[in-house]
Scaffold this motif. Structure first.
Motif, PDB file in Angstrom:
ATOM      1  N   UNK A   1     -11.818  -1.629  10.233  1.00  0.00           N
ATOM      2  CA  UNK A   1     -10.476  -1.101   9.994  1.00  0.00           C
ATOM      3  C   UNK A   1     -10.177  -1.060   8.493  1.00  0.00           C
ATOM      4  N   UNK A   2     -10.583  -2.103   7.766  1.00  0.00           N
ATOM      5  CA  UNK A   2     -10.345  -2.154   6.329  1.00  0.00           C
ATOM      6  C   UNK A   2     -11.093  -1.042   5.599  1.00  0.00           C
ATOM      7  N   UNK A   3     -12.293  -0.722   6.100  1.00  0.00           N
ATOM      8  CA  UNK A   3     -13.119   0.292   5.438  1.00  0.00           C
ATOM      9  C   UNK A   3     -12.759   1.711   5.850  1.00  0.00           C
ATOM     10  N   UNK A   4     -11.915   1.848   6.863  1.00  0.00           N
ATOM     11  CA  UNK A   4     -11.537   3.183   7.336  1.00  0.00           C
ATOM     12  C   UNK A   4     -10.736   3.922   6.268  1.00  0.00           C
ATOM     13  N   UNK A   5     -10.858   5.260   6.221  1.00  0.00           N
ATOM     14  CA  UNK A   5     -10.160   6.018   5.180  1.00  0.00           C
ATOM     15  C   UNK A   5      -8.652   6.079   5.372  1.00  0.00           C
ATOM     16  N   UNK A   6      -8.164   5.751   6.572  1.00  0.00           N
ATOM     17  CA  UNK A   6      -6.734   5.932   6.854  1.00  0.00           C
ATOM     18  C   UNK A   6      -6.181   4.710   7.586  1.00  0.00           C
ATOM     19  N   UNK A   7      -5.199   4.028   6.986  1.00  0.00           N
ATOM     20  CA  UNK A   7      -4.515   2.900   7.626  1.00  0.00           C
ATOM     21  C   UNK A   7      -3.063   3.253   7.970  1.00  0.00           C
ATOM     22  N   UNK A   8      -2.794   4.539   8.161  1.00  0.00           N
ATOM     23  CA  UNK A   8      -1.407   4.976   8.389  1.00  0.00           C
ATOM     24  C   UNK A   8      -0.933   4.763   9.821  1.00  0.00           C
TER      25      UNK A   8
ATOM     26  N   UNK B   1      -0.942 -15.776  -3.513  1.00  0.00           N
ATOM     27  CA  UNK B   1      -1.736 -14.661  -4.029  1.00  0.00           C
ATOM     28  C   UNK B   1      -1.696 -13.488  -3.054  1.00  0.00           C
ATOM     29  N   UNK B   2      -1.818 -13.806  -1.759  1.00  0.00           N
ATOM     30  CA  UNK B   2      -1.777 -12.767  -0.733  1.00  0.00           C
ATOM     31  C   UNK B   2      -0.405 -12.100  -0.701  1.00  0.00           C
ATOM     32  N   UNK B   3       0.653 -12.911  -0.812  1.00  0.00           N
ATOM     33  CA  UNK B   3       2.010 -12.358  -0.807  1.00  0.00           C
ATOM     34  C   UNK B   3       2.205 -11.391  -1.970  1.00  0.00           C
ATOM     35  N   UNK B   4       1.696 -11.762  -3.145  1.00  0.00           N
ATOM     36  CA  UNK B   4       1.820 -10.892  -4.316  1.00  0.00           C
ATOM     37  C   UNK B   4       1.061  -9.589  -4.110  1.00  0.00           C
ATOM     38  N   UNK B   5      -0.098  -9.669  -3.483  1.00  0.00           N
ATOM     39  CA  UNK B   5      -0.891  -8.460  -3.211  1.00  0.00           C
ATOM     40  C   UNK B   5      -0.165  -7.568  -2.203  1.00  0.00           C
ATOM     41  N   UNK B   6       0.408  -8.181  -1.193  1.00  0.00           N
ATOM     42  CA  UNK B   6       1.185  -7.410  -0.217  1.00  0.00           C
ATOM     43  C   UNK B   6       2.361  -6.704  -0.882  1.00  0.00           C
ATOM     44  N   UNK B   7       3.062  -7.432  -1.749  1.00  0.00           N
ATOM     45  CA  UNK B   7       4.199  -6.831  -2.452  1.00  0.00           C
ATOM     46  C   UNK B   7       3.757  -5.636  -3.296  1.00  0.00           C
ATOM     47  N   UNK B   8       2.606  -5.766  -3.907  1.00  0.00           N
ATOM     48  CA  UNK B   8       2.070  -4.671  -4.728  1.00  0.00           C
ATOM     49  C   UNK B   8       1.878  -3.409  -3.899  1.00  0.00           C
ATOM     50  N   UNK B   9       1.311  -3.559  -2.691  1.00  0.00           N
ATOM     51  CA  UNK B   9       1.056  -2.397  -1.839  1.00  0.00           C
ATOM     52  C   UNK B   9       2.346  -1.870  -1.208  1.00  0.00           C
ATOM     53  N   UNK B  10       3.273  -2.756  -0.893  1.00  0.00           N
ATOM     54  CA  UNK B  10       4.559  -2.313  -0.368  1.00  0.00           C
ATOM     55  C   UNK B  10       5.295  -1.479  -1.418  1.00  0.00           C
ATOM     56  N   UNK B  11       5.266  -1.942  -2.662  1.00  0.00           N
ATOM     57  CA  UNK B  11       5.918  -1.212  -3.757  1.00  0.00           C
ATOM     58  C   UNK B  11       5.272   0.148  -4.007  1.00  0.00           C
ATOM     59  N   UNK B  12       4.006   0.292  -3.597  1.00  0.00           N
ATOM     60  CA  UNK B  12       3.315   1.575  -3.733  1.00  0.00           C
ATOM     61  C   UNK B  12       3.603   2.503  -2.550  1.00  0.00           C
ATOM     62  N   UNK B  13       4.395   2.007  -1.572  1.00  0.00           N
ATOM     63  CA  UNK B  13       4.771   2.853  -0.446  1.00  0.00           C
ATOM     64  C   UNK B  13       3.948   2.672   0.809  1.00  0.00           C
ATOM     65  N   UNK B  14       3.186   1.560   0.911  1.00  0.00           N
ATOM     66  CA  UNK B  14       2.318   1.353   2.064  1.00  0.00           C
ATOM     67  C   UNK B  14       2.899   0.367   3.076  1.00  0.00           C
ATOM     68  N   UNK B  15       4.178   0.082   3.010  1.00  0.00           N
ATOM     69  CA  UNK B  15       4.768  -0.913   3.885  1.00  0.00           C
ATOM     70  C   UNK B  15       4.638  -0.610   5.363  1.00  0.00           C
ATOM     71  N   UNK B  16       4.631   0.669   5.727  1.00  0.00           N
ATOM     72  CA  UNK B  16       4.520   1.052   7.138  1.00  0.00           C
ATOM     73  C   UNK B  16       3.081   1.289   7.588  1.00  0.00           C
ATOM     74  N   UNK B  17       2.147   1.074   6.703  1.00  0.00           N
ATOM     75  CA  UNK B  17       0.728   1.208   7.045  1.00  0.00           C
ATOM     76  C   UNK B  17       0.228  -0.092   7.692  1.00  0.00           C
TER      77      UNK B  17
END
Length: 279
Positions: free
Chosen positions: A217-224, A256-272
């Motif tokens: 799943x992590x390596x898949x091109x789409x996590x939407x 560290x994980x929380x900070x990484x999650x926040x980074x991706x949420x701020x990039x617009x991936x929160x619903x992925x």
């Protein structure tokens, strides 16, 4: 006849197992007493590493790192029997394994890297996993001998150094797993969950079965199309942090994980799917 260089916990038990299988084994260790200790069990110890390898057709190595392997092999070289096979069980860099394979071939010897996922008990009982890659003919010739030393010999193809890379990847997982378990224990303690209760959970629910699917799943091109949204995973992560902080304890990985999650949420991936943080 075999020689074994490096009489730490792993190497010494490999030697004990080989002796039980009827092998004649010559041993050497930088601290000579560790090698001499094995004489009472049937090994022949040498103070000089070049003497230890004389007459041996297989030289096994369990040492610390690339530099130590190179230094010990250089010292042993004058005593090597023409055509001897050097089998290195040390966890080393991929580059080091590739370089030694090439250099010792140029000198007229075979170097085969064969790192292991084996502890001392595995070495004594000939269980666990041994990894190999490289020249197919060499591996085919060595398979009967190496198979006696391990529960399973895993062949990763013709690329020299691939076994070294696979060993490092596996060790990275084990290191991260141990630290994640530390966080799990800390969180559990913070919420008055006992070790017995935690073990009960894992006896019924085995997250190890999720590894293959999670990697894919992590390596898949789409996590939407999420099975667990990143926003929800971040919410739970905050619950871990809050519960631990309230108990006056400290988590290592979770901040560290929380900070990484926040980074991706701020990039617009929160619903992925939350595995998007693996990108």
């Amino acid at each position: 006849m075999k020689a074994f260089l490096g009489m730490g916990l792993l190497g010494s038990n490999f030697v004990r197992a080989l002796i039980k299988q009827g092998e004649t084994v010559q041993v050497w260790n930088r601290t000579a007493s560790k090698a001499q200790e094995l004489e009472k069990e049937g090994a022949k110890a040498f103070a000089n590493v070049a003497d230890a390898v004389k007459g041996a057709t297989e030289i096994h190595i369990t040492l610390k790192d690339d530099a130590t392997v190179d230094a010990v092999l250089k010292a042993a070289e004058p005593g090597l029997t023409p055509g001897a096979v050097i089998i290195d069980h040390t966890t080393t860099s991929k580059e080091g394994a590739v370089q030694r394979t090439r250099e010792w071939k140029e000198k007229g010897f075979t170097y085969q890297h064969a790192p292991v996922f084996m502890g001392p008990i595995n070495a004594l009982e000939s269980t666990g996993y041994m990894l190999v890659s490289g020249d197919e003919a060499v591996i085919t010739a060595l398979t009967p001998s190496l198979s006696k030393m391990t529960g399973k010999l895993i062949h990763f193809g013709a690329e020299a150094g691939k076994a070294a890379a696979m060993k490092l990847a596996g060790n990275a997982f084990l290191v991260c797993l141990t630290v994640s378990l530390k966080d799990t224990l800390t969180l559990s303690k913070s919420m008055d969950v006992s070790l017995d209760e935690l073990l009960q959970l894992f006896s019924m629910w085995n997250p190890g079965t999720l590894i293959s699917g999670r990697l894919q799943r992590m390596a898949a091109p789409d996590q939407s199309k999420p099975s667990w949204e990143l926003n929800m995973a971040r919410k739970d992560t905050q619950l871990f942090l809050d519960a631990t902080q309230q108990a006056g304890n400290h988590l290592v990985l979770m901040p560290v994980i929380a900070a990484l999650m926040d980074e991706f949420i701020n990039k617009g991936f929160g619903n992925h799917d939350w595995t998007v943080i693996g990108k």
